[in-house]
Design a protein around this motif. Structure first.
Motif, PDB file in Angstrom:
ATOM      1  N   ALA A  12      44.940  46.760  37.453  1.00  0.00           N
ATOM      2  CA  ALA A  12      46.090  47.608  37.092  1.00  0.00           C
ATOM      3  C   ALA A  12      45.922  49.008  37.676  1.00  0.00           C
ATOM      4  O   ALA A  12      46.893  49.595  38.173  1.00  0.00           O
ATOM      5  CB  ALA A  12      46.225  47.675  35.575  1.00  0.00           C
ATOM      6  N   ALA A  13      44.691  49.537  37.637  1.00  0.00           N
ATOM      7  CA  ALA A  13      44.422  50.868  38.195  1.00  0.00           C
ATOM      8  C   ALA A  13      44.673  50.899  39.699  1.00  0.00           C
ATOM      9  O   ALA A  13      45.176  51.896  40.236  1.00  0.00           O
ATOM     10  CB  ALA A  13      42.981  51.279  37.891  1.00  0.00           C
ATOM     11  N   ILE A  14      44.335  49.801  40.391  1.00  0.00           N
ATOM     12  CA  ILE A  14      44.570  49.714  41.837  1.00  0.00           C
ATOM     13  C   ILE A  14      46.054  49.876  42.144  1.00  0.00           C
ATOM     14  O   ILE A  14      46.448  50.674  43.003  1.00  0.00           O
ATOM     15  CB  ILE A  14      44.052  48.371  42.396  1.00  0.00           C
ATOM     16  CG1 ILE A  14      42.523  48.334  42.382  1.00  0.00           C
ATOM     17  CG2 ILE A  14      44.572  48.132  43.814  1.00  0.00           C
ATOM     18  CD1 ILE A  14      41.926  46.977  42.698  1.00  0.00           C
ATOM     19  N   PHE A  15      46.899  49.150  41.413  1.00  0.00           N
ATOM     20  CA  PHE A  15      48.343  49.174  41.687  1.00  0.00           C
ATOM     21  C   PHE A  15      49.006  50.458  41.189  1.00  0.00           C
ATOM     22  O   PHE A  15      49.831  51.049  41.889  1.00  0.00           O
ATOM     23  CB  PHE A  15      49.017  47.950  41.051  1.00  0.00           C
ATOM     24  CG  PHE A  15      48.781  46.682  41.821  1.00  0.00           C
ATOM     25  CD1 PHE A  15      49.548  46.383  42.939  1.00  0.00           C
ATOM     26  CD2 PHE A  15      47.775  45.803  41.456  1.00  0.00           C
ATOM     27  CE1 PHE A  15      49.321  45.219  43.672  1.00  0.00           C
ATOM     28  CE2 PHE A  15      47.548  44.630  42.176  1.00  0.00           C
ATOM     29  CZ  PHE A  15      48.319  44.346  43.295  1.00  0.00           C
ATOM     30  N   ILE A  16      48.655  50.907  39.993  1.00  0.00           N
ATOM     31  CA  ILE A  16      49.312  52.082  39.418  1.00  0.00           C
ATOM     32  C   ILE A  16      48.923  53.360  40.166  1.00  0.00           C
ATOM     33  O   ILE A  16      49.784  54.182  40.494  1.00  0.00           O
ATOM     34  CB  ILE A  16      48.973  52.200  37.909  1.00  0.00           C
ATOM     35  CG1 ILE A  16      49.616  51.039  37.137  1.00  0.00           C
ATOM     36  CG2 ILE A  16      49.452  53.535  37.351  1.00  0.00           C
ATOM     37  CD1 ILE A  16      49.175  50.940  35.691  1.00  0.00           C
ATOM     38  N   SER A  17      47.625  53.520  40.457  1.00  0.00           N
ATOM     39  CA  SER A  17      47.202  54.724  41.182  1.00  0.00           C
ATOM     40  C   SER A  17      47.661  54.675  42.637  1.00  0.00           C
ATOM     41  O   SER A  17      47.964  55.695  43.247  1.00  0.00           O
ATOM     42  CB  SER A  17      45.682  54.893  41.117  1.00  0.00           C
ATOM     43  OG  SER A  17      45.020  53.791  41.721  1.00  0.00           O
ATOM     44  N   GLY A  18      47.757  53.455  43.201  1.00  0.00           N
ATOM     45  CA  GLY A  18      48.153  53.309  44.605  1.00  0.00           C
ATOM     46  C   GLY A  18      49.609  53.614  44.860  1.00  0.00           C
ATOM     47  O   GLY A  18      49.963  54.270  45.840  1.00  0.00           O
ATOM     48  N   ILE A  19      50.513  53.163  43.960  1.00  0.00           N
ATOM     49  CA  ILE A  19      51.953  53.304  44.189  1.00  0.00           C
ATOM     50  C   ILE A  19      52.387  54.777  44.158  1.00  0.00           C
ATOM     51  O   ILE A  19      53.351  55.167  44.832  1.00  0.00           O
ATOM     52  CB  ILE A  19      52.763  52.469  43.165  1.00  0.00           C
ATOM     53  CG1 ILE A  19      54.172  52.190  43.696  1.00  0.00           C
ATOM     54  CG2 ILE A  19      52.797  53.133  41.805  1.00  0.00           C
ATOM     55  CD1 ILE A  19      54.221  51.298  44.903  1.00  0.00           C
ATOM     56  N   GLY A  20      51.679  55.597  43.406  1.00  0.00           N
ATOM     57  CA  GLY A  20      51.986  57.035  43.407  1.00  0.00           C
ATOM     58  C   GLY A  20      50.929  57.833  44.131  1.00  0.00           C
ATOM     59  O   GLY A  20      50.941  59.062  44.125  1.00  0.00           O
ATOM     60  N   GLY A  21      49.993  57.108  44.778  1.00  0.00           N
ATOM     61  CA  GLY A  21      48.897  57.770  45.500  1.00  0.00           C
ATOM     62  C   GLY A  21      49.115  57.723  46.997  1.00  0.00           C
ATOM     63  O   GLY A  21      50.042  58.348  47.526  1.00  0.00           O
TER      64      GLY A  21
END
Length: 502
Positions: free
Chosen positions: A16-25
């Motif tokens: 979840a951290a990979i996708f959530i931090s990535g989409i706004g990162g």
């Protein structure tokens, strides 16, 4: 590979951290790089219409091109500002909160983009591009540090590659949404440029569900209880005492050592090889020729007989190639090793650049040569995405200890943005003067970085920052001792010759 995937699946919060931090990162960075290509004609028309309505002046084509070029390049200026701000912000607010606050910058920029056509103001697009740059500059550092610190040691390389995967995804989405069937139209292009705001809103609404970085909580805040709670949420309800002890060892080694500034990092002799590694790899990342390959791809596709109105769809193939290769790199990095992937990538890119220069030169002389150039373009993108693109981004977080990380990322991101800006300004001149022989300049950086990595960088797979620092020291102490021994032997020979003569 199955073992590492199983280990990752056992950590759903890390996924979840990979996708959530990535989409706004780093997605914002990739999207910002590619999204301006599709609506360029509409933006130039807005520039001319704004000046005509406001000042009753019709601009010359070169003036419109200059304003357009500045609008594109100001993204890099904002990125440089953001990267310089990132270090202090990450240290002060923490990784998670920094990512959260950074979303407001993108949302404000998106509002300006969406309203720019209605307000008949190209200046709003310029300000929004600057804000997008600041957002991308901060997120490049914050996203990478957060992910690397949240991942278990055995998955750090695999998780680190997703930083580059989301850059590739951002590029591809910018190309995909820009086609005329979606948002690349006269009416919808402001919504295309404002898409960053929707991804920022998505991260803003989901990021609070994730824990803060365990390493930040323990090493920067000194809160062991919060660190262990974060580890249990991220890695499951297991015994994580060994990981905590490793962090405490690093904390003990850095006892009473505060976070260092950029200048202190540059002046510190104990990490000079790590710093040199960052300087070499991040410079090569921008100057390896990937942007030149994308630039020449349209010319090659035209020569291969692809119709002008179909070029945009063909470009999607290059974006998809980079994205799919980045995903493949995610699958193999833990088995292959980061040093091997980087070395293999630069070796393959060097060979491809030489062949591509030859095929471009022969393109007008041999009818089937453009098809060879097409294949080589996809090979170059494959080697870039499978090695340097995936391995370089998380490197500062792996080879530096906690007190140097923020400063290291500031230097790395500053190099990245400066290289992007300089290349954007000089590349048209290089193409005009050297044509396809400009690839020989990029060949120098590919070969140079490949040789540096081979002889000066240890393997970082499954290693802590302290272990990597020891590996750097061991590797270079040997070479320095060897050189010192040779110098001593030469001096002794000189003395013996002198004594023999006299």
């Amino acid at each position: 590979m199955t073992e590492y995937l199983t280990l990752l699946l056992d950590c759903p919060v890390v996924i979840a951290a990979i996708f959530i931090s990535g989409i706004g990162g780093t997605f914002q960075y990739g999207f910002g790089l590619s999204v301006m290509t599709s609506p360029s004609g509409f933006i130039k028309e807005l520039v001319n219409r704004t000046c005509l309505q406001r000042y009753s002046v019709s601009l010359e084509p070169w003036q419109v091109s200059f304003i357009w070029s500045f609008t594109v390049s100001i993204f890099c200026i904002g990125g440089l500002v953001g990267s310089l701000m990132a270090g202090p912000l990450i240290t002060k607010f923490g990784r998670k909160r920094c990512l959260l606050l950074n979303n407001f910058v993108a949302i404000f920029g998106a509002v300006l983009m969406i309203l720019s056509q209605t307000a008949t103001s190209f200046e709003m697009i310029m300000v929004a591009r600057l804000l997008y740059g600041i957002n991308a500059g901060v997120s490049l550092s914050a996203h990478t540090i957060y992910l690397v610190e949240c991942a278990p040691k055995r998955l750090r390389g695999m998780v680190g590659v997703t930083v580059a995967t989301f850059i590739s995804l951002g590029k591809f989405c910018g190309q995909l949404l820009g086609i005329s069937e979606l948002l690349g139209t006269q009416e919808r292009w402001p919504w295309l440029l404002g898409f960053n705001g929707f991804t920022a809103l998505l991260q803003l609404s989901t990021m609070p569900l994730l824990p803060e970085s365990p390493r930040f909580l323990l090493l920067d805040r000194g809160d062991r209880q919060a660190c262990e709670k974060a580890l249990r949420r991220l890695w499951g309800n297991k015994d994580h005492s060994m990981e905590v002890e490793e962090m405490l060892e690093e904390k003990a080694a850095l006892q009473n050592v505060r976070s260092h500034s950029v200048m202190e990092l540059i002046q510190n002799q104990t990490v000079r090889w790590q710093l040199l590694t960052i300087l070499v790899t991040f410079t090569a990342l921008q100057l390896c020729g990937i942007n030149a390959v994308y630039f020449y791809s349209f010319e090659v596709f035209r020569a291969a007989g692809i119709q002008e109105h179909q070029l945009r769809y063909t470009a999607l193939g290059t974006g998809m190639c980079e994205l799919s290769t980045s995903v493949a790199c995610f699958m193999i990095i833990e088995n292959t090793g980061k040093k091997v992937l980087m070395l293999r990538g630069y070796t393959g890119m060097s060979a491809t650049v030489i062949l591509l220069t030859v095929t471009l030169y022969l393109q007008s002389k041999i009818s089937w040569m453009p098809y060879c150039s097409m294949v080589l373009i996809f090979f170059f993108i494959f080697f870039f995405a499978s090695g340097p693109a995936g391995v370089t981004a998380p490197l500062p977080g792996e080879i530096f200890t906690q007190s140097f990380k923020s400063a290291a990322y500031t230097i790395a991101c500053t190099l990245n943005w400066t290289g992007l800006f300089v290349l954007g300004m000089l590349f048209p001149v290089l193409v005009e003067k050297l044509d396809y022989f400009c690839f020989f300049l990029f060949l120098f950086f590919c070969v140079g970085c490949g040789l540096y990595v081979k002889f000066n960088v240890p393997e970082t797979k499954n290693q802590t920052a302290l272990e990597i620092a020891a590996a750097f020291q061991k590797m270079h102490c040997k070479s320095e001792e060897s050189q010192s021994k040779k110098d001593t032997e030469q001096k002794l020979k000189g003395v013996q010759i002198y004594e023999t003569q006299f």
